[in-house]
Design a protein around this motif. Structure first.
Motif, mmCIF file in Angstrom:
data_model
loop_
_atom_site.group_PDB
_atom_site.id
_atom_site.type_symbol
_atom_site.label_atom_id
_atom_site.label_comp_id
_atom_site.label_asym_id
_atom_site.label_seq_id
_atom_site.Cartn_x
_atom_site.Cartn_y
_atom_site.Cartn_z
ATOM 1 N N LEU A 126 0.839 -1.190 0.000
ATOM 2 C CA LEU A 126 0.000 0.000 0.000
ATOM 3 C C LEU A 126 0.872 1.237 0.000
ATOM 4 O O LEU A 126 1.924 1.277 0.657
ATOM 5 C CB LEU A 126 -0.910 0.008 1.238
ATOM 6 N N SER B 261 -7.181 -5.281 8.208
ATOM 7 C CA SER B 261 -7.982 -4.073 8.010
ATOM 8 C C SER B 261 -7.090 -3.009 7.402
ATOM 9 O O SER B 261 -6.267 -2.402 8.086
ATOM 10 C CB SER B 261 -8.560 -3.584 9.340
ATOM 11 N N PHE B 262 -7.210 -2.798 6.104
ATOM 12 C CA PHE B 262 -6.350 -1.836 5.419
ATOM 13 C C PHE B 262 -6.552 -0.421 5.951
ATOM 14 O O PHE B 262 -5.601 0.326 6.139
ATOM 15 C CB PHE B 262 -6.627 -1.856 3.899
ATOM 16 N N SER B 263 -7.791 -0.047 6.201
ATOM 17 C CA SER B 263 -8.061 1.332 6.633
ATOM 18 C C SER B 263 -7.421 1.609 7.986
ATOM 19 O O SER B 263 -6.831 2.670 8.199
ATOM 20 C CB SER B 263 -9.575 1.568 6.704
ATOM 21 N N THR B 264 -7.498 0.644 8.905
ATOM 22 C CA THR B 264 -6.885 0.833 10.222
ATOM 23 C C THR B 264 -5.375 0.894 10.120
ATOM 24 O O THR B 264 -4.721 1.744 10.737
ATOM 25 C CB THR B 264 -7.295 -0.307 11.168
ATOM 26 N N LEU C 248 -3.528 1.795 7.554
ATOM 27 C CA LEU C 248 -3.105 3.043 6.922
ATOM 28 C C LEU C 248 -3.243 4.225 7.871
ATOM 29 O O LEU C 248 -2.398 5.116 7.899
ATOM 30 C CB LEU C 248 -3.929 3.290 5.655
ATOM 31 N N ALA C 249 -4.301 4.237 8.672
ATOM 32 C CA ALA C 249 -4.510 5.336 9.611
ATOM 33 C C ALA C 249 -3.382 5.387 10.643
ATOM 34 O O ALA C 249 -2.873 6.464 10.977
ATOM 35 C CB ALA C 249 -5.859 5.180 10.300
#
Length: 871
Positions: free
Chosen positions: A749, A796-799, A801-802
């Motif tokens: 990512l 969990s990609f969103s977590t 990345l955050a």
């Protein structure tokens, strides 16, 4: 844990806290006089420390398991052969303040009474030997004249060369409580750094390197000029003041001159001098900032000089107080575990040689001092020492110029190491590796900073074939006695047998001027030893009657050497402890919440120094010693408590944790000429930025063994965290080489200045995170603990990345509950919490050991000030 309640002692610092072990875990002993139930963050984590990831269980010769009998015979034969062919002084032992008194006693008897050499020294040489010299020169014996109860009585407490809030948290909490009970109690902190301790002082004197001697000489001169010397006390109980006053007669000791020399205002100096001179109940607590200097012994003596000149000694709430760094540094000093001592506070004078020889019934007694620690390893390097036995210490990390020590040990024909783990740094240099019993498995006495003897007790089974050190040495000693055709001097069946002999030996002092005399315990029964309660030798106040340990019963003033001027253009490196780590991390590095305060090797400097070097926080810098050949690399961090051109780095980083960033690699072998103690606090170094093009953070089960320009390791729950940086650009295929096993899948990512690679497994219909790699062209400030929680959980990609995108670093405040400054700030800003009690209720911060309370209170104060300004 055991079902019964077993009372023992904490194995960390010299405070000597009592500990209770029972079915519910490990807690502080509420009835122990040293701590009344309190424990610091390390003490509170003792249960976790028992889960050491790699225990040494069997003797090993060059990596091959052998029997204890083979190991015993080999050691005894090696010592015997060395004695026959090269002389007794071709052998050595290097031991530790981690040993119990019984271990120390047997080791000392082995070397000095049977081998016939005084080449036994200890890592306490590195921390407390200058205080030993100061005590002996001033009092005639190594006696600490103060106890913890005096803190409660004092009206002025001076902390010199110690960040007590971090190094001895339980003792510092007692100081805080004394201040709460006595609003008139003032605290002065003498330290070049504005530490957590200094931030709480009524007066902080940020003196330059080795400024202590001038400061305290000036204090004595001030007392003399103001007519505040206690002439009656001096006349009756001391000698040598006239010579000292003559040495201080010059104008350089007047306040105006000292102000310029010490970079302090005249108001600061006169305030300190006035407070000291006019406050009857004054304690001066000193530690490594005093001892670890080329002038450490003289620094100790100038502090004692000031107390003697004003009569501030021998009564409640007054006296010079040397605080020890290790749990049994004092016990080692008592038995004679230093190369320049013979035994039981005896030196190498003829009377002592005769008394010790007669007690041990030996005609082979060492009659001259042996080699101190630095000298010992220099002798190893020269080839003068053929066999060395190292116990419970890690000299290839903790010694100054440690790469020299590594080279020396590689040359030694036989290196024997007694340790609890085969993963320690020193274990890698052992020809013969012996499994030692660890804390909880062994038992015996320790003596804390106030001369209190406490029993460490066994409460878990010894693992594998590990042995207590006293037993291992006794078996070798018995074999050696056979080889040299002497009676067995080591017929000890239990620790109680050893203690009884040691206690009896101290009886040779009973008709002397010395105070160390435990002979009343020479005939205690096994049951009495088993049920031992803490005992303070020397009484509550040893010099209450004004009688000291010289033949004339008078204390001595000591004229100190004057430190030479340092190179002001060089950078000054100071090293020392962090609050949550212990020594070289073998006992604490693998405990996640202890590793979180300082997760990687870090060099601290103030903002102006960073600007001068053009370095930002988190970037790499290199340090090069003026004398040592080695260079180390570490991350830069800002600490505005440091002065211009001052640097600070933790002493703990070792092994995989530090990845080669060991501060002692750039520390010279310069020592105090009287004590042999290295000058860890006074190093001149060159510092420069490292042109790192890549910074990385990897979480997984294992990591690549190759070395980057910089690499470190941190333990998290069930996962490892590796940080690395390199001067080369790394391509994205690197994730294949960093420990991600082939069966794991990966996804890459994009980040703002790099990329994130996630290794995962497909478990049923779910993707489960197995490893996380972040690579960036900028320093990474991501909270690794937040990422660690995600490993082993659904992807969990969103977590991810955050968390990976975090750009603002946080400071861990409460190690016990992993609470950082940002969490505290959020609660304060939200209005949910407005005071300490509410924060403790919501976040638990400061509710366990309490060592973080000053930092929490400072954050609250800052928040309240911000609100006030905004209004």
């Amino acid at each position: 844990m055991t079902r019964e309640c077993i009372k023992t002692a904490c194995p960390y610092c010299g405070v000597g806290c009592g500990v209770e072990v029972n079915a519910t875990g490990i807690q502080g002993d509420k009835h122990h006089p040293a701590n009344s139930g309190a424990l610091c963050v390390k003490g509170s984590a003792l249960a976790q420390s028992l889960d050491m990831p790699s225990r040494l269980l069997y003797p090993k010769l060059n990596g091959r398991e052998i029997t204890w009998q083979q190991a015993t015979d080999m050691i005894a034969n090696a010592y015997h052969d060395a004695i026959v062919h090269h002389g007794a002084d071709s052998t050595a032992m290097y031991v530790s303040g981690q040993l119990l008194t019984e271990d120390y006693y047997v080791a000392n008897k082995f070397m000095k009474g049977v081998v016939g050499s005084a080449n036994i020294d200890t890592n306490s040489r590195l921390c407390m030997s200058s205080a030993v010299v100061a005590h002996n020169r001033a009092f005639g014996e190594d006696v600490v004249p103060v106890n913890y109860d005096d803190i409660d009585d004092a009206d002025l407490i001076i902390i010199c060369g110690a960040n007590t809030a971090w190094t001895h948290p339980v003792l510092f909490r007692r100081i805080q409580q004394a201040r709460e009970c006595n609003p008139e109690l003032r605290m002065v902190v003498i330290d070049p750094r504005e530490t957590v301790t200094a931030q709480q002082a009524d007066l902080h004197l940020a003196i330059p390197d080795d400024g202590d001697i001038a400061l305290f000489n000036g204090l004595l001169r001030y007392c003399q000029d103001q007519g505040l010397v206690d002439q009656e006390y001096v006349a009756q109980h001391t000698s040598g003041l006239a010579a000292l006053c003559e040495a201080l007669a010059g104008s350089e000791y007047k306040v105006s001159a000292l102000s310029n020399h010490l970079k302090l205002s005249q108001e600061q100096l006169t305030t300190f001098y006035r407070w000291f001179a006019n406050t009857r109940k004054t304690i001066t607590l000193f530690c490594q900032g005093v001892n670890q200097s080329q002038y450490g012994a003289d620094k100790g003596n100038v502090i004692i000089n000031a107390h003697l000149a004003t009569g501030k000694i021998g009564y409640g709430g007054a006296g010079p107080f040397s605080i020890t760094g290790q749990p049994n540094a004092m016990g080692g000093r008592e038995v004679g575990g230093l190369a320049n001592q013979l035994a039981v506070h005896r030196g190498f004078d003829q009377e002592s040689i005769e008394l010790v020889g007669e007690f041990w019934q030996t005609d082979n007694l060492a009659t001259t001092p042996g080699l101190k620690a630095v000298e010992m390893f220099e002798a190893v390097e020269r080839g003068d020492i053929q066999v060395i036995w190292i116990m419970a210490t890690n000299p290839v990390v903790s010694m100054p110029d440690n790469n020299f020590v590594k080279r020396a040990l590689k040359k030694c024909p036989l290196v024997i190491v007694s340790d609890v783990t085969s993963d320690s740094d020193i274990a890698q240099y052992a020809d013969l590796l012996l499994p030692a019993a660890g804390w909880g498995e062994k038992q015996g006495m320790v003596t804390n900073s106030e001369r209190m003897l406490t029993r460490q007790r066994q409460f878990i089974e010894t693992k594998g074939q590990a042995k207590s050190d006293w037993r291992a040495v006794s078996e070798v000693g018995a074999k050696l006695c056979t080889l040299i055709e002497k009676p067995n001097a080591f017929e000890f069946a239990t620790e109680a047998d050893v203690f009884r002999e040691y206690a009896a030996m101290t009886g040779i002092n009973s008709s002397s001027d010395l105070l160390l005399d435990l002979s009343t315990f020479a005939d205690i029964t096994d049951e009495e030893y088993l049920n031992w309660q803490p005992v303070q030798w020397g009484g509550t106040r040893p010099f209450a009657n004004g009688q000291f340990c010289f033949p004339d019963r008078k204390a001595r003033f000591v004229v100190p050497a004057i430190p030479t001027a340092h190179n002001q253009s060089a950078w000054w490196l100071n090293s020392g402890r962090q609050r949550d780590q212990w020594h070289t991390m073998t006992r604490t590095g693998y405990i996640p919440h202890l590793a979180a305060t300082e997760p990687e090797p870090t060099v601290y400097m103030n903002q102006r120094s960073a600007a001068y070097l053009d370095v930002n926080e988190g970037q790499l810098v290199s340090l090069q010693g003026e004398v040592t050949e080695h260079c180390i690399v570490a991350k830069a961090a800002i600490d505005n408590g440091l002065g211009a051109r001052q640097l600070f780095m933790s002493m703990h980083w070792a092994g995989e944790y530090g990845g080669g960033s060991e501060v002692n690699a750039v520390v010279s072998r310069e020592v105090d000429p009287h004590s042999g103690q290295p000058a860890f606090k006074s190093q001149r170094v060159a510092i420069q930025t490292v042109d790192a093009k890549t910074y990385g953070l990897y979480l997984g089960e294992k990591f690549v063994e190759r070395r980057f320009a910089y690499q470190s390791f941190q333990s998290e729950e069930n996962i490892g965290v590796w940080r690395f940086a390199d001067t080369d650009n790394l391509d994205r295929d690197i994730s294949e080489d960093l420990g991600q096993t082939p069966h794991k899948r990966k996804v890459v990512l994009e980040l703002a200045s790099g990329w994130l690679t996630v290794g995962y497994d497909e478990v049923g219909q779910e993707r489960v995170t197995r490893s996380i790699l972040i690579v960036s062209g900028q320093p990474i400030v991501t909270d690794a603990s937040q990422l660690a929680i995600l490993v082993g959980k659904p992807l969990s990609f969103s977590t991810l990345l955050a968390i990976a995108a975090q750009q603002e670093s946080s400071e861990l405040i409460c190690s016990c509950f992993r609470v950082n400054d940002k969490q505290i700030a959020r609660e304060l800003e939200s209005g949910n919490c407005n005071n300490l009690s509410q924060l403790q209720s919501k976040l638990k911060c400061g509710t366990n050991c309490g060592s973080c309370l000053p930092q929490i209170e400072r954050l609250i104060s800052h928040h309240q000030h911000t609100i006030l300004v905004a209004k």
